[in-house]
Write an enzyme that holds these catalytic residues in place. Structure first.
Site, PDB file in Angstrom:
ATOM      1  N   CYS A  45      51.243  31.941  25.236  1.00 14.97           N
ATOM      2  CA  CYS A  45      51.222  31.858  26.704  1.00 14.97           C
ATOM      3  C   CYS A  45      50.307  30.730  27.172  1.00 14.97           C
ATOM      4  O   CYS A  45      50.595  30.059  28.171  1.00 14.97           O
ATOM      5  CB  CYS A  45      50.743  33.174  27.298  1.00 14.97           C
ATOM      6  SG  CYS A  45      51.612  34.599  26.669  1.00 14.97           S
TER       7      CYS A  45
HETATM    8  C1  BEZ Z   1      51.407  35.375  22.368  1.00 13.74           C
HETATM    9  O1  BEZ Z   1      50.757  34.364  22.237  1.00 13.74           O
HETATM   10  O2  BEZ Z   1      51.677  35.824  23.481  1.00 13.74           O
HETATM   11  C2  BEZ Z   1      51.886  36.097  21.160  1.00 13.74           C
HETATM   12  C3  BEZ Z   1      51.792  35.513  19.915  1.00 13.74           C
HETATM   13  C4  BEZ Z   1      52.245  36.180  18.809  1.00 13.74           C
HETATM   14  C5  BEZ Z   1      52.832  37.430  18.932  1.00 13.74           C
HETATM   15  C6  BEZ Z   1      52.927  38.014  20.192  1.00 13.74           C
HETATM   16  C7  BEZ Z   1      52.456  37.339  21.317  1.00 13.74           C
END
Ligand code: BEZ
Length: 212
Positions: A45
């Protein structure tokens, strides 16, 4: 609630990193990109929001406002925005909704209990100036979205709305486009496409991109 193409994007009032937002009023006469992400301070994100901020000029060129969402509170968003700006070399210039009470998440069906029963999935909605939903996508939490592809779809939608053309597989800006099948009137075709068209089949009519 499931949101389908052509539905009116549900309106809401919610807190954000830029204050309280009445969604339809905030959109005004612009296009909108509303996108959700699982949580603040997560790696994928962080890159997505940073990249969206870097595309500010591209969104503005297309008359599009971006707005992100997670279920974390405003104070958390502010701290995270500091990290995004620092690590991604940009300035987050769009609001992040703080959907702590899950109001927007419920309206837009952003919590998929079989994926995660509390965090929002990675969904994205493109909304046109009539507030109609024109694109929906949902990605897994571990896969960052391709924001060049979002811009490509917006370009395609705007070409369809403005010029009665559709875009073929893998179309990129400047490639030939397809005259929509519903356009049959030869006079209108001549007027709209002065460079002419090639009928590969009666239903497959290629023409140079009209806004170039
Ligand atoms: C994330 O950065 O939102 C994320 C990364 C790996 C697994 C799930 C979420």
């Amino acid at each position: 609630m499931t949101i389908r193409l052509g539905d009116i994007a549900p309106d809401f009032q919610q807190e954000s990193s830029q204050g309280s937002i009445s969604f339809h009023q905030w959109l005004g006469d612009k296009w909108g990109v509303l996108f959700s992400h699982p949580a603040d301070f997560t790696p994928v994100c962080t890159t997505e929001l940073g990249f969206t901020a870097k595309l500010a000029d591209e969104f503005a060129k297309r008359n599009v406002k971006a707005i992100a969402l997670s279920v974390d509170p405003v104070e958390s968003h502010h701290r995270w925005i500091g990290d995004i700006d620092e690590t991604q070399g940009t300035t987050v210039n769009f609001p992040i909704l703080a959907d702590v009470d899950r109001k927007v998440s419920e309206l837009y069906d952003l919590i998929h209990p079989n994926a995660n029963d509390t965090l929002t999935v990675r969904s994205l909605f493109v909304i046109d100036p009539n507030k109609k939903v024109r694109l929906t996508i949902t990605y897994p939490a571990s896969t960052g979205r391709n924001f060049h592809e979002i811009l490509r779809v917006i370009d395609s939608l705007q070409l369809t709305d403005n010029h009665k053309v559709a875009t073929p597989a893998n179309w990129q800006d400047g490639d030939d486009v397809v005259i929509v099948p519903s356009l049959k009137d030869e006079e209108e075709i001549k007027q709209r496409f002065p460079k002419g068209y090639k009928a590969v089949k009666p239903y497959l009519r290629l023409t140079p991109q009209p806004n170039r």
